[in-house]
Design a protein around this motif. Structure first.
Motif, PDB file in Angstrom:
ATOM      1  N   ARG A   1       0.846  -1.200   0.000  1.00 31.40           N
ATOM      2  CA  ARG A   1       0.000   0.000   0.000  1.00 31.40           C
ATOM      3  C   ARG A   1       0.875   1.241   0.000  1.00 31.40           C
ATOM      4  NH1 ARG A   1      -5.830   1.031   2.484  1.00 31.40           N
ATOM      5  NH2 ARG A   1      -6.126  -1.039   1.602  1.00 31.40           N
ATOM      6  N   GLU A   2       0.518   2.200  -0.844  1.00 28.24           N
ATOM      7  CA  GLU A   2       1.338   3.396  -1.022  1.00 28.24           C
ATOM      8  C   GLU A   2       1.497   4.189   0.269  1.00 28.24           C
ATOM      9  OE1 GLU A   2      -0.339   2.335  -5.068  1.00 28.24           O
ATOM     10  OE2 GLU A   2      -0.949   2.206  -2.970  1.00 28.24           O
ATOM     11  N   THR A   3       0.452   4.239   1.088  1.00 27.63           N
ATOM     12  CA  THR A   3       0.545   4.968   2.351  1.00 27.63           C
ATOM     13  C   THR A   3       1.569   4.313   3.292  1.00 27.63           C
ATOM     14  OG1 THR A   3      -1.440   3.714   2.982  1.00 27.63           O
ATOM     15  CG2 THR A   3      -1.752   6.000   2.327  1.00 27.63           C
ATOM     16  N   LEU A   4       1.648   2.989   3.269  1.00 30.34           N
ATOM     17  CA  LEU A   4       2.624   2.276   4.098  1.00 30.34           C
ATOM     18  C   LEU A   4       4.032   2.485   3.555  1.00 30.34           C
ATOM     19  CD1 LEU A   4       3.335   0.401   6.416  1.00 30.34           C
ATOM     20  CD2 LEU A   4       2.753  -1.550   4.952  1.00 30.34           C
ATOM     21  N   ALA A   5       4.170   2.445   2.229  1.00 27.76           N
ATOM     22  CA  ALA A   5       5.480   2.685   1.624  1.00 27.76           C
ATOM     23  C   ALA A   5       5.990   4.084   1.957  1.00 27.76           C
ATOM     24  CB  ALA A   5       5.407   2.498   0.110  1.00 27.76           C
ATOM     25  N   ALA A   6       5.094   5.083   1.899  1.00 31.25           N
ATOM     26  CA  ALA A   6       5.488   6.454   2.228  1.00 31.25           C
ATOM     27  C   ALA A   6       5.926   6.551   3.681  1.00 31.25           C
ATOM     28  CB  ALA A   6       4.325   7.409   1.961  1.00 31.25           C
ATOM     29  N   ALA A   7       5.216   5.849   4.574  1.00 35.05           N
ATOM     30  CA  ALA A   7       5.601   5.867   5.988  1.00 35.05           C
ATOM     31  C   ALA A   7       6.966   5.228   6.190  1.00 35.05           C
ATOM     32  CB  ALA A   7       4.553   5.132   6.815  1.00 35.05           C
ATOM     33  N   MET A   8       7.250   4.130   5.485  1.00 31.73           N
ATOM     34  CA  MET A   8       8.560   3.471   5.597  1.00 31.73           C
ATOM     35  C   MET A   8       9.678   4.427   5.184  1.00 31.73           C
ATOM     36  SD  MET A   8       7.393  -0.215   4.036  1.00 31.73           S
ATOM     37  CE  MET A   8       9.051  -0.920   3.956  1.00 31.73           C
ATOM     38  N   VAL A   9       9.450   5.166   4.095  1.00 34.21           N
ATOM     39  CA  VAL A   9      10.462   6.136   3.646  1.00 34.21           C
ATOM     40  C   VAL A   9      10.607   7.260   4.663  1.00 34.21           C
ATOM     41  CG1 VAL A   9      11.078   7.793   1.841  1.00 34.21           C
ATOM     42  CG2 VAL A   9      10.079   5.592   1.207  1.00 34.21           C
ATOM     43  N   GLN A  10       9.492   7.744   5.189  1.00 30.16           N
ATOM     44  CA  GLN A  10       9.553   8.844   6.155  1.00 30.16           C
ATOM     45  C   GLN A  10      10.273   8.433   7.437  1.00 30.16           C
ATOM     46  OE1 GLN A  10       5.592  10.394   6.705  1.00 30.16           O
ATOM     47  NE2 GLN A  10       5.619  11.506   4.776  1.00 30.16           N
ATOM     48  N   LEU A  11      10.130   7.174   7.837  1.00 29.71           N
ATOM     49  CA  LEU A  11      10.797   6.696   9.054  1.00 29.71           C
ATOM     50  C   LEU A  11      12.310   6.710   8.918  1.00 29.71           C
ATOM     51  CD1 LEU A  11       8.420   3.786  10.121  1.00 29.71           C
ATOM     52  CD2 LEU A  11       8.924   5.853  11.436  1.00 29.71           C
ATOM     53  N   THR A  12      12.823   6.708   7.690  1.00 34.74           N
ATOM     54  CA  THR A  12      14.284   6.792   7.478  1.00 34.74           C
ATOM     55  C   THR A  12      14.768   8.241   7.489  1.00 34.74           C
ATOM     56  OG1 THR A  12      14.192   6.985   5.058  1.00 34.74           O
ATOM     57  CG2 THR A  12      14.119   4.761   5.993  1.00 34.74           C
ATOM     58  N   HIS A  13      13.836   9.189   7.618  1.00 36.10           N
ATOM     59  CA  HIS A  13      14.143  10.631   7.576  1.00 36.10           C
ATOM     60  C   HIS A  13      14.763  11.030   6.237  1.00 36.10           C
ATOM     61  CE1 HIS A  13      13.103  10.900  11.795  1.00 36.10           C
ATOM     62  NE2 HIS A  13      13.942   9.917  12.064  1.00 36.10           N
ATOM     63  N   TYR A  14      14.364  10.330   5.189  1.00 34.20           N
ATOM     64  CA  TYR A  14      14.870  10.641   3.844  1.00 34.20           C
ATOM     65  C   TYR A  14      14.307  11.969   3.363  1.00 34.20           C
ATOM     66  CZ  TYR A  14      15.438  10.343  -1.220  1.00 34.20           C
ATOM     67  OH  TYR A  14      15.762  10.605  -2.527  1.00 34.20           O
TER      68      TYR A  14
END
Length: 262
Positions: A175-188
């Motif tokens: 799910r795109e919302t989960l993918a976005a959260a995974m990226v945000q958790l890396t502080h990218y």
């Protein structure tokens, strides 16, 4: 402009991330709860959350909030809501919802009660014995948790994870919302090299690219709220223009690879 209460359902575990996003968007009175985030705002805030939020599932306008342990209490609570301010005479208003840890646990029965109460309220306000429901869509949703009811108007339509860049579903979609959260958790933020070696259909690299460019994820799609008769359509154009003005235009190194050539 009016001031409303909104609820943003989230995948469990992403509520804090969605709350931080809403605060960064400048939205007011953000409160994080289990499974959702609440905020306050006007029509512009509603459109901004729909267009710009990466990790929420949809934006729901709160129409009513009341306790109910019986079908009569549910009926009366919905009947007291000023639905005529939001649903026009010929509006279609299907009902869906969920129940959890409450006296009222039959979703089909609750759907029928909510529909009946809404129909009576709107029929009386418009002086009609029968509502045609041949106009635009005004999707009603309800949540009954711990004997407390919230009645919503869905302003999003298809879930916010449907960004508009993917035409069809995939065999093993992330799910795109989960993918976005995974990226945000890396502080990218776009300065580092991103490589997803098992990227599948590329959801994580695509969401990383949107974040790197600060591109609003909802720019390429439409929302239910754009057809609401009580809402000035210009608001959506203003929000999209503001979002585009905040985009970055740099060089980003983002790589996705997979053993499936498709």
């Amino acid at each position: 402009m009016s001031n409303f209460e909104f609820a943003v359902p989230c995948l469990f575990g992403l509520e804090g991330i969605a709350g931080d996003e809403l605060r960064r968007l400048g939205l007011e009175n953000v409160r994080v709860e289990n499974g959702r985030v609440l905020f306050s705002g006007d029509e512009h805030a509603m459109a901004k959350a729909n267009v710009c939020l990466r990790t929420g599932e949809r934006v729901l306008l709160v129409l009513a909030d009341f306790p109910a342990k019986t079908f009569e209490e549910l009926f009366q609570g919905v009947y007291r809501a000023n639905l005529e301010d939001f649903i026009p005479k010929n509006g279609r208003f299907p009902v869906k919802g969920h129940c959890l840890n409450s006296q009222l646990m039959s979703v089909p029965d609750c759907q029928a009660i909510v529909k009946k109460a809404a129909s009576r309220r709107l029929g009386e306000k418009y002086g009609l014995n029968w509502l045609p429901e041949d106009g635009g869509l005004y999707q009603l949703q309800f949540s009954i948790m711990n004997d407390r009811v919230q009645l919503y108007l869905d302003t999003s339509g298809p879930g916010l994870h449907k960004r508009g860049y993917r035409a069809v579903g995939n065999d093993a979609p992330l799910r795109e919302t989960l993918a976005a959260a995974m990226v945000q958790l890396t502080h990218y933020r776009g300065r580092d090299f991103v490589w997803d070696p098992f990227c599948g259909s590329g959801t994580i690299p695509i969401e990383a690219a949107l974040i790197a460019k600060n591109r609003a994820p909802g720019l390429n799609r439409r929302f239910s709220g754009e057809s609401f008769l009580w809402l000035d359509a210009k608001v959506w154009g203003q929000v999209r223009t503001e979002a585009k003005d905040k985009e970055y235009h740099g060089d980003y190194r983002i790589l996705g690879s997979d053993n499936d050539p498709k």
